[in-house]
Design a protein around this motif. Structure first.
Motif, mmCIF file in Angstrom:
data_model
loop_
_atom_site.group_PDB
_atom_site.id
_atom_site.type_symbol
_atom_site.label_atom_id
_atom_site.label_comp_id
_atom_site.label_asym_id
_atom_site.label_seq_id
_atom_site.Cartn_x
_atom_site.Cartn_y
_atom_site.Cartn_z
ATOM 1 N N GLN A 65 0.811 -1.219 0.000
ATOM 2 C CA GLN A 65 0.000 0.000 0.000
ATOM 3 C C GLN A 65 0.843 1.266 0.000
ATOM 4 O O GLN A 65 0.333 2.361 -0.170
ATOM 5 C CB GLN A 65 -0.931 -0.003 1.219
ATOM 6 N N ILE A 66 2.134 1.097 0.212
ATOM 7 C CA ILE A 66 3.020 2.266 0.217
ATOM 8 C C ILE A 66 3.269 2.720 -1.226
ATOM 9 O O ILE A 66 3.758 1.953 -2.044
ATOM 10 C CB ILE A 66 4.354 1.945 0.904
ATOM 11 N N GLN A 67 2.934 3.932 -1.525
ATOM 12 C CA GLN A 67 3.070 4.465 -2.885
ATOM 13 C C GLN A 67 4.124 5.563 -2.918
ATOM 14 O O GLN A 67 4.284 6.339 -1.970
ATOM 15 C CB GLN A 67 1.738 5.044 -3.367
ATOM 16 N N GLY A 68 4.837 5.620 -4.028
ATOM 17 C CA GLY A 68 5.782 6.711 -4.249
ATOM 18 C C GLY A 68 7.009 6.680 -3.373
ATOM 19 O O GLY A 68 7.627 7.730 -3.148
ATOM 20 N N SER A 69 7.368 5.464 -2.858
ATOM 21 C CA SER A 69 8.560 5.377 -2.020
ATOM 22 C C SER A 69 9.813 5.567 -2.872
ATOM 23 O O SER A 69 9.992 4.941 -3.901
ATOM 24 C CB SER A 69 8.603 4.015 -1.312
ATOM 25 N N GLN A 70 10.685 6.463 -2.436
ATOM 26 C CA GLN A 70 11.904 6.754 -3.190
ATOM 27 C C GLN A 70 13.007 5.736 -2.942
ATOM 28 O O GLN A 70 13.974 5.654 -3.691
ATOM 29 C CB GLN A 70 12.423 8.153 -2.810
ATOM 30 N N THR A 71 12.852 4.949 -1.835
ATOM 31 C CA THR A 71 13.911 4.007 -1.470
ATOM 32 C C THR A 71 13.646 2.602 -1.944
ATOM 33 O O THR A 71 14.521 1.749 -1.865
ATOM 34 C CB THR A 71 14.081 3.971 0.059
ATOM 35 N N CYS A 72 12.433 2.360 -2.451
ATOM 36 C CA CYS A 72 12.067 1.007 -2.870
ATOM 37 C C CYS A 72 12.689 0.690 -4.218
ATOM 38 O O CYS A 72 12.542 1.452 -5.169
ATOM 39 C CB CYS A 72 10.552 0.856 -2.935
ATOM 40 N N ALA A 73 13.397 -0.419 -4.338
ATOM 41 C CA ALA A 73 14.065 -0.812 -5.583
ATOM 42 C C ALA A 73 13.058 -1.072 -6.686
ATOM 43 O O ALA A 73 13.276 -0.750 -7.839
ATOM 44 C CB ALA A 73 14.926 -2.048 -5.344
ATOM 45 N N VAL A 74 11.936 -1.721 -6.347
ATOM 46 C CA VAL A 74 10.890 -2.018 -7.324
ATOM 47 C C VAL A 74 9.568 -1.660 -6.681
ATOM 48 O O VAL A 74 9.143 -2.320 -5.747
ATOM 49 C CB VAL A 74 10.877 -3.502 -7.737
ATOM 50 N N SER A 75 8.907 -0.618 -7.163
ATOM 51 C CA SER A 75 7.626 -0.227 -6.576
ATOM 52 C C SER A 75 6.538 -1.153 -7.069
ATOM 53 O O SER A 75 6.630 -1.761 -8.126
ATOM 54 C CB SER A 75 7.293 1.219 -6.950
ATOM 55 N N VAL A 76 5.455 -1.227 -6.304
ATOM 56 C CA VAL A 76 4.345 -2.102 -6.663
ATOM 57 C C VAL A 76 3.706 -1.647 -7.959
ATOM 58 O O VAL A 76 3.295 -2.446 -8.789
ATOM 59 C CB VAL A 76 3.297 -2.108 -5.528
ATOM 60 N N SER A 77 3.632 -0.334 -8.149
ATOM 61 C CA SER A 77 2.994 0.193 -9.358
ATOM 62 C C SER A 77 3.756 -0.188 -10.611
ATOM 63 O O SER A 77 3.202 -0.230 -11.705
ATOM 64 C CB SER A 77 2.890 1.722 -9.273
ATOM 65 N N SER A 78 5.066 -0.465 -10.473
ATOM 66 C CA SER A 78 5.872 -0.845 -11.632
ATOM 67 C C SER A 78 5.803 -2.327 -11.926
ATOM 68 O O SER A 78 6.276 -2.777 -12.965
ATOM 69 C CB SER A 78 7.335 -0.442 -11.413
ATOM 70 N N VAL A 79 5.238 -3.102 -10.994
ATOM 71 C CA VAL A 79 5.172 -4.545 -11.187
ATOM 72 C C VAL A 79 4.057 -4.928 -12.148
ATOM 73 O O VAL A 79 4.237 -5.741 -13.040
ATOM 74 C CB VAL A 79 4.967 -5.261 -9.829
ATOM 75 N N PHE A 80 2.876 -4.308 -11.978
ATOM 76 C CA PHE A 80 1.708 -4.748 -12.718
ATOM 77 C C PHE A 80 1.784 -4.525 -14.234
ATOM 78 O O PHE A 80 1.306 -5.365 -14.987
ATOM 79 C CB PHE A 80 0.463 -4.079 -12.141
ATOM 80 N N PRO A 81 2.376 -3.426 -14.715
ATOM 81 C CA PRO A 81 2.513 -3.293 -16.174
ATOM 82 C C PRO A 81 3.285 -4.424 -16.816
ATOM 83 O O PRO A 81 3.024 -4.804 -17.957
ATOM 84 C CB PRO A 81 3.243 -1.947 -16.323
#
Length: 249
Positions: free
Chosen positions: A157-173
């Motif tokens: 549920q965390i969105q727009g995290s700058q420290t995350c290597a792979v964000s959740v929003s980038s996984v689904f595409p």
């Protein structure tokens, strides 16, 4: 060269610290116990070395009994530690961690009674206390898995995290283009959130062991041995490096 020397020193220091802990030695015994079970089960199926299988079974029993001795009295420590978790602000964490510790303490208490019976100190029903022990262990693991799922959902549920290597929003595409790319993205996410990953592996593998002991599922001794080895390795990793452990734990 200095950095390599420092790294080697850190690794050696962690191993020495791990070996000096009672919990560390108990985890090693657990690893050997389940590794022995896996070995005799595979030999029993694919080999005719009955004498070797018999000795390995006795060895597994010895390690199991030794672990019970190492854990003796720990139920009180776990009960006491549950008092500190009732003040955790997050309601889900407070409930899951507290009930997990209470059930773990009851599991260890039943395990103590089993050890007293095996040592000939008390006359106890091994079947009755073994079932009770496994039930409490199972309840504790259910709470742990609920907590793991909650931690994962919170991270997702965390969105727009700058420290995350792979964000959740980038996984689904990636799912629209390639399953392999999606799998790689999920793998990267698991590596980045290694504490949740290791905890989930440990609890997920352990979950099936009491289920098998209670005859709710029918896993072979070899499968149980493999699951025990994996969960033991995860537990050892958490003791060696605290970054692989969830907080609060």
């Amino acid at each position: 060269m200095a950095s390599k020397s420092s790294m080697s020193s850190d690794i050696l220091g962690n191993l020495v610290k791990f070996n000096s802990q009672t919990a560390g030695r108990e985890k090693l015994l657990r690893l050997v116990q389940y590794g022995t079970r896996m070995l005799w089960a595979l030999m029993e199926k694919y080999s005719h070395e009955k004498e070797v299988v018999f000795r390995l079974k006795n060895l597994e029993y010895t390690f199991s009994t030794a672990r019970k001795l190492f854990r003796f009295g720990r139920s009180l420590d776990v009960f006491y530690s549950a008092l500190s978790t009732i003040n955790i602000p997050d309601q889900i964490l407070r409930i899951t961690i507290t009930f997990s510790r209470i059930n773990l303490a009851l599991y260890l208490l039943a395990d103590h009674v089993l050890w007293l019976g095996q040592a000939g100190i008390a006359n106890v029903s091994k079947d009755k206390w073994s079932k009770l022990s496994n039930r409490f262990w199972l309840y504790s693991l259910v709470m742990n898995l609920v907590r793991d799922m909650y931690e994962i959902l919170t991270l997702l549920q965390i969105q727009g995290s700058q420290t995350c290597a792979v964000s959740v929003s980038s996984v689904f595409p990636y799912a629209r283009s390639s399953w392999s790319v999606l799998l790689q993205a999920l793998l990267n996410w698991m590596i980045y959130h290694r504490s949740v990953t290791v905890e989930l592996i440990k609890n997920g593998c352990d979950f099936w062991i009491p289920l098998t002991n209670l005859k709710i599922v029918k896993f072979s001794p070899a499968t149980v041995g493999i699951l025990g080895v994996l969960s033991s390795l995860a537990g050892i990793l958490q003791l060696i490096n605290v970054s692989y452990k969830l907080s609060p734990s």
